[in-house]
Scaffold this motif. Sequence first.
Motif, mmCIF file in Angstrom:
data_model
loop_
_atom_site.group_PDB
_atom_site.id
_atom_site.type_symbol
_atom_site.label_atom_id
_atom_site.label_comp_id
_atom_site.label_asym_id
_atom_site.label_seq_id
_atom_site.Cartn_x
_atom_site.Cartn_y
_atom_site.Cartn_z
ATOM 1 N N TYR A 15 -2.373 3.915 -9.113
ATOM 2 C CA TYR A 15 -2.885 3.250 -7.919
ATOM 3 C C TYR A 15 -1.913 2.150 -7.511
ATOM 4 O O TYR A 15 -1.132 1.655 -8.324
ATOM 5 N N ARG A 16 -2.028 1.739 -6.262
ATOM 6 C CA ARG A 16 -1.430 0.486 -5.866
ATOM 7 C C ARG A 16 -2.510 -0.404 -5.266
ATOM 8 O O ARG A 16 -3.470 0.097 -4.656
ATOM 9 N N GLN A 17 -2.368 -1.698 -5.514
ATOM 10 C CA GLN A 17 -3.331 -2.649 -5.001
ATOM 11 C C GLN A 17 -2.626 -3.611 -4.063
ATOM 12 O O GLN A 17 -1.642 -4.250 -4.449
ATOM 13 N N GLN B 114 -11.906 12.114 -8.942
ATOM 14 C CA GLN B 114 -11.150 10.874 -8.769
ATOM 15 C C GLN B 114 -12.089 9.835 -8.201
ATOM 16 O O GLN B 114 -13.103 10.164 -7.587
ATOM 17 N N TYR C 254 1.141 -2.222 -9.016
ATOM 18 C CA TYR C 254 0.894 -0.830 -9.396
ATOM 19 C C TYR C 254 0.057 -0.799 -10.671
ATOM 20 O O TYR C 254 0.376 -1.464 -11.657
ATOM 21 N N LEU D 97 -7.848 -0.749 -3.915
ATOM 22 C CA LEU D 97 -7.096 0.149 -4.789
ATOM 23 C C LEU D 97 -6.942 1.490 -4.091
ATOM 24 O O LEU D 97 -7.927 2.127 -3.737
ATOM 25 N N ARG D 98 -5.706 1.916 -3.923
ATOM 26 C CA ARG D 98 -5.451 3.200 -3.273
ATOM 27 C C ARG D 98 -4.749 4.132 -4.253
ATOM 28 O O ARG D 98 -3.761 3.754 -4.880
ATOM 29 N N LEU D 99 -5.256 5.356 -4.333
ATOM 30 C CA LEU D 99 -4.754 6.330 -5.290
ATOM 31 C C LEU D 99 -3.472 6.980 -4.775
ATOM 32 O O LEU D 99 -3.446 7.527 -3.670
ATOM 33 N N GLY E 47 -2.797 11.930 -4.329
ATOM 34 C CA GLY E 47 -3.930 11.088 -3.983
ATOM 35 C C GLY E 47 -3.942 10.803 -2.495
ATOM 36 O O GLY E 47 -3.548 11.652 -1.688
#
Lengths: 115, 111
Positions: B35-37, A102, B89, B43-45, B58
């Motif tokens: 992801y969300r931004q 990832q 998203y 960017l976070r998984l 994640g």
Amino acid sequence: DQQVKQNSPSLSVQEGRISILNCDYTNSMFDYFLWYKKYPAEGPTFLISISSIKDKNEDGRFTVFLNKSAKHLSLHIVPSQPGDSAVYFCAAPTDSGAGSYQLTFGKGTKLSVIP
Amino acid sequence: DVKVTQSSRYLVKRTGEKVFLECVQDMDHENMFWYRQDPGLGLRLIYFSYDVKMKEKGDIPEGYSVSREKKERFSLILESASTNQTSMYLCASRSAYQPQHFGDGTRLSIL
């Protein structure tokens, strides 16, 4: 703990000059790095990458430099154009097991190129 | 050319609703990601999947679940939407050792 760090949230550059975007990482196991570019209301697009066996990779106006001893990479854009105004993300793959990986992203740097 | 399609560009939902975000890719990629931004957080998984019916958490899976019944489709589910899930998203897909391709994102507002 943030493994990929982009310490400059924003950068402004005059059109025609060089833009330098910086990225630091803490995990010495990282062996590949990517840069993504994101315009508002669009998804990120892949820009350029570099393997840890190299210290430089060039693609047109974009060059990425890798300094492994300093755990630092930088993206150079020469010459900068107004269309380069976007958010730039640095990323590195981390092994997630099962033969996959990832991406860990930095927080991004917003580049503004002033005409 | 790879195409990752997210079903909605903008979505407005109410607190407590169950929300479904859909993502479809047309390149037979094994790996898919949500992801969300958020401003200042990058960017976070949330979740990813490396095969049909497989899913992995994640960095921020709390409050979310996912479904991957077919290879081309990866759904993100907000079980009971809350205002702190208002965000952009982004869905992505890739094959084994290629860069990820992203969709254009869904801007979700929870009122």
